[in-house]
Design a protein around this motif. Structure first.
Motif, mmCIF file in Angstrom:
data_model
loop_
_atom_site.group_PDB
_atom_site.id
_atom_site.type_symbol
_atom_site.label_atom_id
_atom_site.label_comp_id
_atom_site.label_asym_id
_atom_site.label_seq_id
_atom_site.Cartn_x
_atom_site.Cartn_y
_atom_site.Cartn_z
ATOM 1 N N PHE A 170 32.243 54.814 47.369
ATOM 2 C CA PHE A 170 32.617 53.395 47.386
ATOM 3 C C PHE A 170 33.985 53.222 48.041
ATOM 4 O O PHE A 170 34.200 52.307 48.842
ATOM 5 N N GLU A 171 34.922 54.114 47.698
ATOM 6 C CA GLU A 171 36.294 53.979 48.174
ATOM 7 C C GLU A 171 36.457 54.458 49.611
ATOM 8 O O GLU A 171 37.004 53.736 50.460
ATOM 9 N N LYS A 172 35.974 55.673 49.917
ATOM 10 C CA LYS A 172 36.231 56.274 51.214
ATOM 11 C C LYS A 172 35.383 55.678 52.320
ATOM 12 O O LYS A 172 35.820 55.593 53.471
ATOM 13 N N GLU A 173 34.164 55.303 51.976
ATOM 14 C CA GLU A 173 33.252 54.808 53.003
ATOM 15 C C GLU A 173 32.964 53.325 52.870
ATOM 16 O O GLU A 173 32.141 52.784 53.620
ATOM 17 N N GLN A 174 33.646 52.685 51.917
ATOM 18 C CA GLN A 174 33.440 51.250 51.694
ATOM 19 C C GLN A 174 31.939 50.934 51.583
ATOM 20 O O GLN A 174 31.422 50.019 52.239
ATOM 21 N N SER A 175 31.266 51.715 50.744
ATOM 22 C CA SER A 175 29.808 51.618 50.708
ATOM 23 C C SER A 175 29.267 50.599 49.715
ATOM 24 O O SER A 175 28.077 50.266 49.770
ATOM 25 N N THR A 211 25.970 57.759 49.600
ATOM 26 C CA THR A 211 26.297 57.160 48.303
ATOM 27 C C THR A 211 25.239 57.439 47.249
ATOM 28 O O THR A 211 25.559 57.669 46.077
ATOM 29 N N GLN A 267 35.726 44.517 39.496
ATOM 30 C CA GLN A 267 36.525 44.129 40.661
ATOM 31 C C GLN A 267 37.845 43.465 40.272
ATOM 32 O O GLN A 267 38.734 43.318 41.090
ATOM 33 N N THR A 325 25.261 55.607 55.304
ATOM 34 C CA THR A 325 26.169 55.299 54.198
ATOM 35 C C THR A 325 25.415 55.309 52.868
ATOM 36 O O THR A 325 25.910 55.827 51.862
#
Length: 516
Positions: A443-448, A380, A484, A376
């Motif tokens: 960040f969005e697709k892999e929640q990294s 990123t 956030q 991940t």
């Protein structure tokens, strides 16, 4: 003083003079790898400071020429390159700049070893490192998605150490509609019905506005098969060979060579595919995903070449500072000059640490030693690495040219080339803004983002409260806290700031980790 002539900067063996590289490799490489790698790098460092400089000067002085017709009017579209450019290809094969990574003799450290070779090779290569990047990327894409017969046909050439059998590869994505946004790709792929040496499945029709490495033997490109969906989802990845067995272009017409700001020795063309035989790789669709395997490699190459370029600029500045007198003493003896060099060297050191960390993660991924969190981070941080090192290399090159005063602005010193060539690092394989948005997609697709924050909080730099790290960490934490609570537009608005802060933090982590 009337007979005074200033001596210019000089280079010595670029491996022996690079204390940081030696320290890092002796710390990270296993003993058996060091036994082979260090003498090899020493040899290449000597070539980079001697014969390669001569070849590079020839390549720069005799840029490629497009000859569209023979004397009797036949269309030949020949691109003539210098003897120096051809010599760079020979050296690349002999030194295993690509091969070292694919022999995988030292597991995950093979990539570290290879990138150290590239780092020494690139600044003396007249940017022959560009076709090598795409050669490496093509080898990886075929390794992942090619059929057994495709692998057997192409990979041995792409990874050869024999100049007689070595191939380079191009990567042809850019069209008139734009570079990074390939959704408007207008190259069509129709079913191929003729005979082909490599088992072509389609014939390609379309114009590629910018094709690097146009003298290569093969290329990877995107095209849209008949009936495929519009937009990026309908694109597929294709393999083509530029010439047939009579050495004639395979239904490719070259319109012109690009007149670029820098990288003058590198042949870059605008061309049309006019029924060019090609073979689909990995089945229909997902072309963007498949070519991402190439982009991962080329972006890391871009970063290693950027730091190699910055090291070369700094080596010249350091040499000149010990030769040039101003206001009664050598430049190196002036406190302000010392301080300027110090912060430039600090920026270089950060880029070096970041680059070789990602190179090692790439090596771990390729041999199956990477864990989920590291993978991940690799996804990123690769775009972050590319944009971060590119901006730093450009800034360092600009400062170095300035350090030479008027001599830095005069073409026959060769110094202005440092600045012109450095600009390509910020553009090739994605601009700063494009890559910042790529980080946000990860960040969005892999929640990294949580993985990245955990990486920072478990680092030695965080645990020891390293001052440079903590200063940037406070900025990062404040920005993340604010974002956030905000909208997607605000994330995009601050993407560049966030990416550069991320680069600072990863760099500081690696400097502390490896005590560089």
């Amino acid at each position: 003083m009337k007979n005074f002539y200033q001596d210019g900067p000089s280079l010595t063996n670029t491996f022996q003079s690079d204390v940081l590289l030696q320290k890092f490799l002796k710390k990270i490489l296993p003993a058996d790898c060091q036994k082979q790698a260090l003498p090899h790098l020493d040899r290449l460092g000597q070539r980079a400071a001697t014969e390669m400089l001569t070849f590079a000067e020839d390549a720069e002085s005799h840029p490629p020429v497009h000859v569209p017709f023979d004397p009797w009017g036949r269309r030949i579209d020949e691109i003539r390159v210098s003897a120096g450019w051809k010599a760079m290809e020979k050296i690349a094969a002999e030194e295993g700049i690509v091969a070292t990574a694919y022999e995988r003799k030292y597991g995950s450290y093979s990539r570290v070893y290879q990138m150290a070779l590239l780092y020494l090779y690139s600044p003396s290569s007249a940017i022959f490192s560009c076709p090598l990047a795409m050669t490496d990327g093509a080898a990886r894409a075929l390794e992942l998605y090619g059929t057994p017969e495709m692998k057997t046909r192409a990979i041995p050439h792409l990874t050869s150490r024999d100049p007689k059998t070595f191939w380079t590869a191009g990567q042809w994505m850019t069209e008139r509609t734009g570079g990074s946004d390939v959704s408007g790709t207008s190259t069509d792929a129709h079913p191929f019905t003729g005979d082909s040496e490599f088992g072509a499945t389609h014939s390609l029709h379309g114009t590629k506005w910018f094709t690097s490495a146009t003298t290569s033997q093969m290329a990877l490109t995107l095209a849209r098969p008949d009936g495929a969906a519009a937009g990026s989802k309908g694109l597929s990845l294709f393999y083509l060979e530029l010439r047939n067995d009579q050495e004639q272009l395979n239904h490719i017409q070259i319109h012109r060579l690009k007149d670029k700001l820098g990288t003058k020795a590198l042949p870059t063309a605008e061309l049309s595919l006019q029924g060019t035989p090609a073979r689909m790789i990995g089945g229909e669709g997902d072309g963007i995903k498949k070519i991402a395997s190439v982009l991962n490699i080329t972006r890391i190459y871009n970063s290693i070449c950027a730091i190699g370029h910055a090291r070369r600029a700094l080596d010249l500045a350091q040499s000149y500072s010990r030769k040039r007198k101003a206001f009664g003493k050598l430049l190196i003896d002036h406190p302000l000059h010392q301080e300027t060099l110090r912060w430039l060297e600090d920026d270089f050191r950060r880029c070096f640490a970041f680059s070789f960390h990602i190179a090692h993660l790439l090596g771990k991924d390729e041999v199956g030693e990477i864990n989920a969190k590291e993978r991940t981070l690799l996804r990123t941080l690769t775009p972050v690495l590319k944009l971060y090192t590119a901006k730093k290399a450009l800034a360092i090159s600009s400062e170095v040219v300035e350090m030479f005063g008027g001599a830095g602005y005069v073409e026959d010193t060769g110094l202005p080339r440092l600045l012109r060539d450095a600009q390509v690092f910020t553009i090739w394989e994605g601009t700063t803004n494009v890559l910042s948005l790529d980080m946000l997609r990860a960040f969005e697709k892999e929640q990294s983002l949580p993985v990245l924050i955990e990486f920072f909080k478990t680092s030695k730099a965080f645990k020891t409260s390293a001052p440079a790290f903590i200063s940037k960490w406070n900025e990062f934490e404040t920005l993340i806290g604010s974002l956030q609570k905000s909208t997607p537009d605000e994330w995009e608005r601050h993407a560049r700031q966030l990416a550069l802060l991320t680069g600072d933090l990863v760099s500081e982590c690696m400097i502390v980790e490896h005590e560089l």
